[in-house]
Design a protein around this motif. Sequence first.
Motif, short mmCIF file in Angstrom:
data_model
loop_
_atom_site.label_atom_id
_atom_site.label_comp_id
_atom_site.label_asym_id
_atom_site.label_seq_id
_atom_site.Cartn_x
_atom_site.Cartn_y
_atom_site.Cartn_z
N HIS A 121 0.83 -1.20 0.00
CA HIS A 121 0.00 0.00 0.00
C HIS A 121 0.87 1.25 0.00
O HIS A 121 0.51 2.27 -0.62
N SER A 122 2.00 1.19 0.66
CA SER A 122 2.91 2.34 0.68
C SER A 122 3.46 2.63 -0.71
O SER A 122 3.60 3.79 -1.11
N HIS A 123 3.76 1.57 -1.46
CA HIS A 123 4.20 1.77 -2.83
C HIS A 123 3.12 2.47 -3.64
O HIS A 123 3.39 3.40 -4.41
N LEU A 124 1.89 2.03 -3.49
CA LEU A 124 0.79 2.54 -4.31
C LEU A 124 0.43 3.98 -3.96
O LEU A 124 -0.28 4.64 -4.73
N LYS A 125 0.89 4.46 -2.83
CA LYS A 125 0.69 5.88 -2.52
C LYS A 125 1.33 6.74 -3.60
O LYS A 125 0.86 7.85 -3.90
N MET A 126 2.39 6.23 -4.22
CA MET A 126 3.09 6.99 -5.25
C MET A 126 2.36 6.96 -6.59
O MET A 126 2.84 7.53 -7.57
N ALA A 127 1.20 6.31 -6.65
CA ALA A 127 0.34 6.34 -7.84
C ALA A 127 -0.73 7.41 -7.73
O ALA A 127 -1.57 7.55 -8.61
N GLU A 128 -0.70 8.19 -6.64
CA GLU A 128 -1.71 9.21 -6.42
C GLU A 128 -1.23 10.55 -6.97
O GLU A 128 -0.07 10.92 -6.84
N ALA A 129 -2.18 11.27 -7.58
CA ALA A 129 -1.88 12.57 -8.18
C ALA A 129 -3.19 13.35 -8.28
O ALA A 129 -4.28 12.78 -8.18
N PRO A 130 -3.11 14.66 -8.47
CA PRO A 130 -4.32 15.47 -8.61
C PRO A 130 -5.16 15.03 -9.81
O PRO A 130 -4.61 14.75 -10.89
N SER A 131 -6.44 14.97 -9.65
CA SER A 131 -7.32 14.56 -10.74
C SER A 131 -7.46 15.69 -11.75
O SER A 131 -7.40 16.86 -11.41
N GLY A 132 -7.61 15.33 -13.00
CA GLY A 132 -8.01 16.29 -14.01
C GLY A 132 -6.91 16.96 -14.80
O GLY A 132 -7.08 17.23 -15.99
N GLU A 133 -5.77 17.26 -14.20
CA GLU A 133 -4.73 18.01 -14.91
C GLU A 133 -3.37 17.36 -14.72
O GLU A 133 -2.46 17.93 -14.12
N LEU A 134 -3.22 16.17 -15.25
CA LEU A 134 -1.98 15.43 -15.06
C LEU A 134 -1.39 15.06 -16.41
O LEU A 134 -2.07 14.52 -17.28
N THR A 135 -0.10 15.34 -16.58
CA THR A 135 0.67 14.89 -17.74
C THR A 135 1.86 14.10 -17.22
O THR A 135 2.55 14.55 -16.29
N THR A 136 2.09 12.94 -17.78
CA THR A 136 3.26 12.14 -17.38
C THR A 136 4.39 12.38 -18.38
O THR A 136 4.18 12.32 -19.60
N VAL A 137 5.55 12.71 -17.86
CA VAL A 137 6.74 12.94 -18.68
C VAL A 137 7.66 11.75 -18.47
O VAL A 137 8.29 11.60 -17.41
N ASP A 138 7.73 10.88 -19.47
CA ASP A 138 8.46 9.63 -19.31
C ASP A 138 9.95 9.80 -19.60
O ASP A 138 10.37 10.71 -20.32
N TYR A 139 10.73 8.90 -19.05
CA TYR A 139 12.16 8.86 -19.32
C TYR A 139 12.61 7.41 -19.14
O TYR A 139 11.90 6.58 -18.56
N LYS A 140 13.79 7.11 -19.65
CA LYS A 140 14.28 5.73 -19.61
C LYS A 140 15.31 5.56 -18.50
O LYS A 140 16.08 6.47 -18.18
N MET A 141 15.31 4.36 -17.93
CA MET A 141 16.30 4.01 -16.91
C MET A 141 17.62 3.65 -17.59
O MET A 141 17.72 3.63 -18.82
N ALA A 142 18.63 3.35 -16.77
CA ALA A 142 19.96 3.07 -17.31
C ALA A 142 19.97 1.87 -18.25
O ALA A 142 20.75 1.80 -19.20
N ASP A 143 19.06 0.91 -18.00
CA ASP A 143 19.01 -0.30 -18.85
C ASP A 143 18.17 -0.09 -20.10
O ASP A 143 17.94 -1.02 -20.87
#
Length: 573
Positions: free
Chosen positions: A422-444
Amino acid sequence: LMEIVQAIEALQDSHLKIKFFKAVTNVQRTVDLYGVTALAFSFNGGKDSTVVLHVLRAAMALRNAGLPLCNGSAVYGPGLGGILSFFFERRDDFTEVLEFVHAMNAQYELQVRKMHGDFKAGLEQLVSVSGVRAIFLGTRRGDPNAHGQDEFCPSSPGWPPFMRVNPILGWTYADVWAFLRATWVPYCSLYDNGFTSLGSVDNTRPNSPLLQPVEFHAVIQCTVHSAHGYRCEHLSAEQCCNTADCQISSMQNSWNRAQAQPDAKTVPGMGCSALRKEDGSYAPAHLLYDIRMERAGRTCAAAEQPSTPRAIASTAALVIIGDEILSGKVEDVNTPFLCRELHAIGWQVAKVSVLPDEVAAISAELRAVSKVYDIVITSGGLGPTVDDVTMQGVADALDHQLTRYQDLEHRLRMFFGSNVTHSHLKMAEAPSGELTTVDYKMADGRPSPFPVLLCRNIYVLPGVPHLLQIKWKAVKEHLTSATGRLEPFHSVSLRLSTDDETAVAPTLQRLSARFEGSVGIGSYPVEGSSDGAGIILSLESKNSEQLEAARAALITELPPGSILGERRDSSTL
């Protein structure tokens, strides 16, 4: 009305706050000196005049309520408390200006007196018939008619006798727009379409430095969208119009939503990574960087304006969050890093705030700065523990609920597998309605399960320095894609043999007045330098010509032999 005062107070910007309350005091003292029946306000519908309108409203409301300047609430009646408002209507006025003046007259019950004909003759009648002894004007230093004027200035010889009162004489172009954007008061719509100074329809055009450049990366022409005035940005033609047929109706809705948000640069959805409309549009007036160009649109209609590439100011605010920073237990390395990085790509960091891990403090600051600056970057408070409350603060600032996003939750479950909590999933929370995800790649090379979250114009970054620096690369790429290449800053620093700043203070004061808004000037004492320097003088600008002019003027005024060395475009002193 008191929302105007509260908005200025909430900025915690001492520069603008001091100027605002000085202007309010100016108005109140004018009322004390002359009485409201002897006062008038010249309203022309321009940005400066609009600022004065609301300074007058605030001053009269505070005065009539008997309140001190910085607290309480007031009940304020119609108009300006008895101050006469007048407007000189001309046949060559912009329709938008006339509509705006009419709207303000109705909204604030100003009972504006419309006047026609010669301005001087109209003032003579106003003074002689109406008994007006002082007139509030929107004059600022730098205006063509401002030479020799003070905040209280008698009318010129040959004109009817009255006192010119200039409450915002010392305000800059940036101050005017900081006020209008912070208070959310209405202003003439022409300013959102590239106009920076309004004259008549015959001598005023959009300001060419604000012409939006059209930049695309790996552009593939979309035959469906091109008929509607759009182009798609894709890496390959196969990515275009193969996802849900790139339905025009959905794209049109996305474009409309983006148009409603002035900061929006891309339109997400339906398989297209970005859309821009090719219509020769202009950026809003508040984005003009070189304030010397404020009146560049005031010219002959047939004249061509010289183009200044990307002379647009992009401002950023940093909000650093963490009790550990405020207590001194952890050194803040993120602020200098972000300041250097933003500066290197042409962004001006205009404010830095350090806040505790408290939702109320975070939301209040983000609500204020997100309205004034083009982007906000937060650092800290994104982890899974109880003291990580940044996302709740962002949600509150944007008046949205904090919700769990399925896409973010899916990423976390795929990354942590059966170990997800559940603690991990807290990091899936964000404000509703105005969210853009900016992706990036890991070292692999795999996409990170922890994308940068962009909420309206707020980039939310972690506080751990090495993680922030990794994610900054994605933010930097996203900013460059959204705004295009910004004009870089250039600098000159002079190392002086003296350690007496009072010896150079008058020179710097003169230069600051001469190059206000176009060249930044600073003086920094140093100790223990190997060359014996006691002071470093710094000049900085995006305008190379102005920078060189300031440098030449500075060297001319400095004592002979006082310069030990010179550096250019250095990231440090």
